[in-house]
Design a protein around this motif. Structure first.
Motif, PDB file in Angstrom:
ATOM      1  N   ASP A 181      11.938   4.533   3.816  1.00 12.92           N
ATOM      2  CA  ASP A 181      10.512   4.672   4.116  1.00 12.92           C
ATOM      3  C   ASP A 181      10.025   5.127   2.873  1.00 12.92           C
ATOM      4  N   ALA A 182      10.704   5.992   1.928  1.00 16.90           N
ATOM      5  CA  ALA A 182      10.218   6.637   0.649  1.00 16.90           C
ATOM      6  C   ALA A 182      10.202   5.640  -0.381  1.00 16.90           C
ATOM      7  N   VAL A 183      11.303   4.794  -0.319  1.00 18.28           N
ATOM      8  CA  VAL A 183      11.309   3.861  -1.270  1.00 18.28           C
ATOM      9  C   VAL A 183      10.365   2.640  -1.023  1.00 18.28           C
ATOM     10  N   VAL A 184      10.015   2.407  -0.006  1.00 21.26           N
ATOM     11  CA  VAL A 184       8.999   1.033   0.171  1.00 21.26           C
ATOM     12  C   VAL A 184       7.719   1.868   0.001  1.00 21.26           C
ATOM     13  N   ALA A 185       7.435   3.006   0.399  1.00 18.21           N
ATOM     14  CA  ALA A 185       6.066   3.621   0.151  1.00 18.21           C
ATOM     15  C   ALA A 185       6.116   3.834  -1.648  1.00 18.21           C
ATOM     16  N   HIS A 186       7.077   4.024  -1.992  1.00 19.35           N
ATOM     17  CA  HIS A 186       6.941   4.164  -3.688  1.00 19.35           C
ATOM     18  C   HIS A 186       6.627   2.926  -4.173  1.00 19.35           C
ATOM     19  N   TRP A 187       7.340   1.799  -3.726  1.00 22.80           N
ATOM     20  CA  TRP A 187       6.649   0.593  -4.156  1.00 22.80           C
ATOM     21  C   TRP A 187       5.206   0.132  -3.688  1.00 22.80           C
ATOM     22  N   GLU A 188       5.030   0.401  -2.726  1.00 20.02           N
ATOM     23  CA  GLU A 188       3.694   0.116  -2.125  1.00 20.02           C
ATOM     24  C   GLU A 188       2.446   1.228  -2.934  1.00 20.02           C
ATOM     25  N   ARG A 189       2.717   2.102  -3.279  1.00 17.07           N
ATOM     26  CA  ARG A 189       1.953   3.132  -4.112  1.00 17.07           C
ATOM     27  C   ARG A 189       1.698   2.419  -5.634  1.00 17.07           C
ATOM     28  N   PHE A 190       2.830   2.081  -6.376  1.00 19.04           N
ATOM     29  CA  PHE A 190       2.687   1.849  -7.630  1.00 19.04           C
ATOM     30  C   PHE A 190       2.556   0.297  -7.852  1.00 19.04           C
ATOM     31  N   ALA A 191       3.095  -0.621  -7.050  1.00 24.23           N
ATOM     32  CA  ALA A 191       3.158  -2.053  -7.461  1.00 24.23           C
ATOM     33  C   ALA A 191       1.640  -2.795  -7.218  1.00 24.23           C
ATOM     34  N   SER A 192       1.394  -3.652  -7.701  1.00 28.16           N
ATOM     35  CA  SER A 192      -0.078  -4.113  -7.396  1.00 28.16           C
ATOM     36  C   SER A 192      -0.037  -4.616  -6.127  1.00 28.16           C
ATOM     37  N   LYS A 193      -1.198  -4.955  -5.450  1.00 28.38           N
ATOM     38  CA  LYS A 193      -1.467  -5.575  -4.257  1.00 28.38           C
ATOM     39  C   LYS A 193      -0.705  -7.090  -4.114  1.00 28.38           C
ATOM     40  N   GLU A 194      -0.658  -7.481  -5.272  1.00 22.94           N
ATOM     41  CA  GLU A 194      -0.079  -9.075  -5.182  1.00 22.94           C
ATOM     42  C   GLU A 194       1.272  -8.944  -5.084  1.00 22.94           C
ATOM     43  N   ALA A 195       1.930  -8.141  -6.114  1.00 21.16           N
ATOM     44  CA  ALA A 195       3.383  -7.696  -6.035  1.00 21.16           C
ATOM     45  C   ALA A 195       3.883  -7.591  -4.775  1.00 21.16           C
ATOM     46  N   VAL A 196       3.353  -6.412  -4.056  1.00 23.70           N
ATOM     47  CA  VAL A 196       3.507  -5.909  -2.643  1.00 23.70           C
ATOM     48  C   VAL A 196       3.685  -7.019  -1.664  1.00 23.70           C
ATOM     49  N   ARG A 197       2.563  -8.009  -1.942  1.00 30.50           N
ATOM     50  CA  ARG A 197       2.510  -9.234  -0.775  1.00 30.50           C
ATOM     51  C   ARG A 197       3.760 -10.208  -0.966  1.00 30.50           C
TER      52      ARG A 197
END
Length: 147
Positions: free
Chosen positions: A47-63
């Motif tokens: 949960d922490a690693v995924v939230a980390h990614w979602e917080r700092f990556a762009s919307k496109e990168a998360v998608r």
């Protein structure tokens, strides 16, 4: 070596390298010994690693990208209990090709409960095949020279 000797000083890290993720200890996470079951820590790390990614990556990168865990090395130091205020601090240590290496420190206040070293593989959200992060995306998490 004292426990504190190997810890990362998180106050001096680049903004995208460090993420603090609050955790609520739930009743179903308590085992027969009266403390948090070991399996719950793995869920918290994910949960922490995924939230980390979602917080700092762009919307496109998360998608366009997903992360799957490859390996976890867990050091248990102290137990957590129902009602504890817990934080999982995820720290990006290194990005190599399609892999990312994280340290996650699970704490109750300033008290270290668990330290997890983990490696993750970035995959394409459509093909589910490993994919390297673009340098511009990696730079959000580590200085360009380290990414």
């Amino acid at each position: 070596m004292a426990d504190e000797d190997h810890l990362v000083e998180t106050s001096v890290l680049p903004v995208g390298r460090h993420h603090a993720h609050p955790i609520s200890v739930e009743k179903n996470e308590i085992d027969h010994l009266g403390h948090v079951n070991n399996a719950a820590y793995l869920t918290w790390v994910q949960d922490a690693v995924v939230a980390h990614w979602e917080r700092f990556a762009s919307k496109e990168a998360v998608r366009d990208h997903l992360w799957v865990a490859l390996k976890h090395e867990i050091t248990y130091r102290r137990p957590a209990f129902l009602g504890d205020g817990i934080t999982a601090e995820s720290i990006v240590e290194q990005l190599v090709g399609a892999r990312a290496f994280f340290t996650t420190l699970i704490k109750r206040g300033d008290e270290l409960l668990v330290e997890v070293k983990s490696s993750w593989c970035c995959i394409d959200a459509v093909t589910h095949r490993p994919v390297r992060l673009a340098r511009t995306i990696a730079a959000r998490f580590l200085p360009v020279s380290a990414a």
